[in-house]
Write a protein that holds these residues in place. Structure first.
Motif, PDB file in Angstrom:
ATOM      1  N   ASP A  55       0.808  -1.211   0.000  1.00 29.01           N
ATOM      2  CA  ASP A  55       0.000   0.000   0.000  1.00 29.01           C
ATOM      3  C   ASP A  55       0.843   1.264   0.000  1.00 29.01           C
ATOM      4  OD1 ASP A  55      -2.479  -1.435   0.166  1.00 29.01           O
ATOM      5  OD2 ASP A  55      -2.031  -1.809   2.282  1.00 29.01           O
ATOM      6  N   ALA A  56       2.163   1.097   0.129  1.00 28.43           N
ATOM      7  CA  ALA A  56       3.071   2.243   0.126  1.00 28.43           C
ATOM      8  C   ALA A  56       4.429   1.783  -0.381  1.00 28.43           C
ATOM      9  CB  ALA A  56       3.194   2.845   1.526  1.00 28.43           C
ATOM     10  N   THR A  57       5.256   2.739  -0.758  1.00 30.65           N
ATOM     11  CA  THR A  57       6.616   2.413  -1.177  1.00 30.65           C
ATOM     12  C   THR A  57       7.572   2.584   0.001  1.00 30.65           C
ATOM     13  OG1 THR A  57       7.176   4.664  -1.858  1.00 30.65           O
ATOM     14  CG2 THR A  57       6.091   3.252  -3.494  1.00 30.65           C
ATOM     15  N   LEU A  58       8.755   2.064  -0.154  1.00 32.97           N
ATOM     16  CA  LEU A  58       9.764   2.187   0.889  1.00 32.97           C
ATOM     17  C   LEU A  58      10.067   3.646   1.196  1.00 32.97           C
ATOM     18  CD1 LEU A  58      12.141  -0.581  -0.469  1.00 32.97           C
ATOM     19  CD2 LEU A  58      10.823  -0.719   1.640  1.00 32.97           C
ATOM     20  N   GLU A  59      10.105   4.475   0.159  1.00 35.11           N
ATOM     21  CA  GLU A  59      10.405   5.890   0.345  1.00 35.11           C
ATOM     22  C   GLU A  59       9.284   6.597   1.097  1.00 35.11           C
ATOM     23  OE1 GLU A  59      10.746   4.222  -2.456  1.00 35.11           O
ATOM     24  OE2 GLU A  59      12.941   4.179  -2.544  1.00 35.11           O
ATOM     25  N   GLU A  60       8.051   6.196   0.837  1.00 36.12           N
ATOM     26  CA  GLU A  60       6.908   6.885   1.434  1.00 36.12           C
ATOM     27  C   GLU A  60       6.806   6.693   2.939  1.00 36.12           C
ATOM     28  OE1 GLU A  60       3.801   6.905  -2.379  1.00 36.12           O
ATOM     29  OE2 GLU A  60       3.804   5.219  -0.970  1.00 36.12           O
ATOM     30  N   ARG A  84      17.829   0.327   0.579  1.00 36.46           N
ATOM     31  CA  ARG A  84      16.994   1.073   1.524  1.00 36.46           C
ATOM     32  C   ARG A  84      17.284   0.648   2.960  1.00 36.46           C
ATOM     33  NH1 ARG A  84      15.411   4.669   3.694  1.00 36.46           N
ATOM     34  NH2 ARG A  84      13.300   5.438   4.001  1.00 36.46           N
ATOM     35  N   LEU A  85      17.531  -0.626   3.163  1.00 38.65           N
ATOM     36  CA  LEU A  85      17.827  -1.107   4.510  1.00 38.65           C
ATOM     37  C   LEU A  85      19.125  -0.497   5.045  1.00 38.65           C
ATOM     38  CD1 LEU A  85      16.926  -4.902   4.164  1.00 38.65           C
ATOM     39  CD2 LEU A  85      15.668  -3.171   5.460  1.00 38.65           C
ATOM     40  N   ARG A  86      20.079  -0.245   4.177  1.00 32.85           N
ATOM     41  CA  ARG A  86      21.360   0.324   4.617  1.00 32.85           C
ATOM     42  C   ARG A  86      21.209   1.730   5.166  1.00 32.85           C
ATOM     43  NH1 ARG A  86      22.921  -1.826  -0.569  1.00 32.85           N
ATOM     44  NH2 ARG A  86      23.943  -3.855  -0.299  1.00 32.85           N
ATOM     45  N   THR A  87      20.206   2.453   4.702  1.00 31.42           N
ATOM     46  CA  THR A  87      20.028   3.840   5.133  1.00 31.42           C
ATOM     47  C   THR A  87      19.004   3.996   6.249  1.00 31.42           C
ATOM     48  OG1 THR A  87      18.319   4.271   3.454  1.00 31.42           O
ATOM     49  CG2 THR A  87      20.620   4.633   2.813  1.00 31.42           C
ATOM     50  N   ALA A  88      18.270   2.938   6.558  1.00 28.34           N
ATOM     51  CA  ALA A  88      17.235   3.009   7.593  1.00 28.34           C
ATOM     52  C   ALA A  88      17.837   2.794   8.977  1.00 28.34           C
ATOM     53  CB  ALA A  88      16.152   1.978   7.324  1.00 28.34           C
TER      54      ALA A  88
END
Length: 240
Positions: A55-60, A84-88
């Protein structure tokens, strides 16, 4: 980095639907956090067991409070998710079965010990992690699980950290109710397996008098990134 009050369950093509449902069900009981299915894009993703919808993207979702990575086919090749996991910087990360291979590919398990599917050990080693023979490994903020039953227990660890034993008891009671639903119930066997997992590991007395019927071990042919596999007799927590 500021975290958003969100539980992000990451889905992708090939994701295991049972494992996705396990972590969604448990973590959605955590108070004051919103559970969202997220992907590299919005839309429907197919995998063993059916389909799931992001229902959403990783960025959202920004920087979620909790990130869950279910296992699936080719999980370690999801480079956009790994980036994305590296920056979260979530407070908790939980992976199930081969989801730990994706964490390893992202560099989050370097020189660390993690639980994984029983055939995925070489994948972890390829990325510098150490596969454990344990069904559940809690390493600070990262929880890794070997399969859906241990994923239930791992998700309960996180749920208890936020809501205490009251949340855990509420979740267990709902699982028991699901196992008692009248036939035909499409997912009754699934919930029975989850209840058996709780029976083996529970630490409260509230349900100690409840009768339990053990389900037989799963069997058959299943798909993994490594190819077709046959489950070992008795490995009901190693399904994939």
């Amino acid at each position: 980095m500021h975290t958003s009050p969100t539980i992000a369950i990451v889905v992708y093509q090939g994701v295991l639907v049972d494992e996705t449902e396990v972590v969604r069900f448990v973590l959605s009981h955590i108070p004051d956090l919103e559970t969202v299915m997220v992907g590299t894009t919005r839309g429907t993703f197919a995998g063993p067991g059916g389909t799931v919808t992001a229902d959403a993207t990783l960025e959202e979702v920004g920087n979620p409070e909790i990130i869950a990575i279910p296992g699936g086919i080719g999980s370690d090749h999801r480079t956009e998710i790994a980036d994305r996991l590296r920056t979260a910087s979530p407070s908790w990360i939980i992976s199930t079965s081969t989801g730990s291979a994706l964490l390893a590919a992202a560099g989050l398990l370097d020189h660390e010990t993690a639980a994984t599917h029983w055939l995925a050990g070489p994948l972890l080693e390829r990325y510098g992690a150490h596969p454990s023979r344990e069904q559940l490994v809690v390493n600070n903020r990262i929880v890794t699980c070997a399969g859906s039953s241990s994923a239930f227990r791992g998700a309960l660890v996180i749920a208890e950290a936020y809501g205490g034993q009251e949340v855990v008891k509420r979740i267990r009671a709902k699982v028991w109710q699901a196992t008692q639903a009248p036939d035909p119930t499409p997912h009754r066997a699934f919930w029975r397996r989850m209840w058996n997992s709780l029976w083996r590991s529970r630490d409260d007395e509230a349900l100690s008098e409840t009768p339990v019927t053990e389900e037989p071990a799963l069997s058959g042919i299943n798909v993994l990134d490594l190819g077709l596999i046959t489950l070992r007799p008795g490995d009901d927590d190693q399904e994939l």
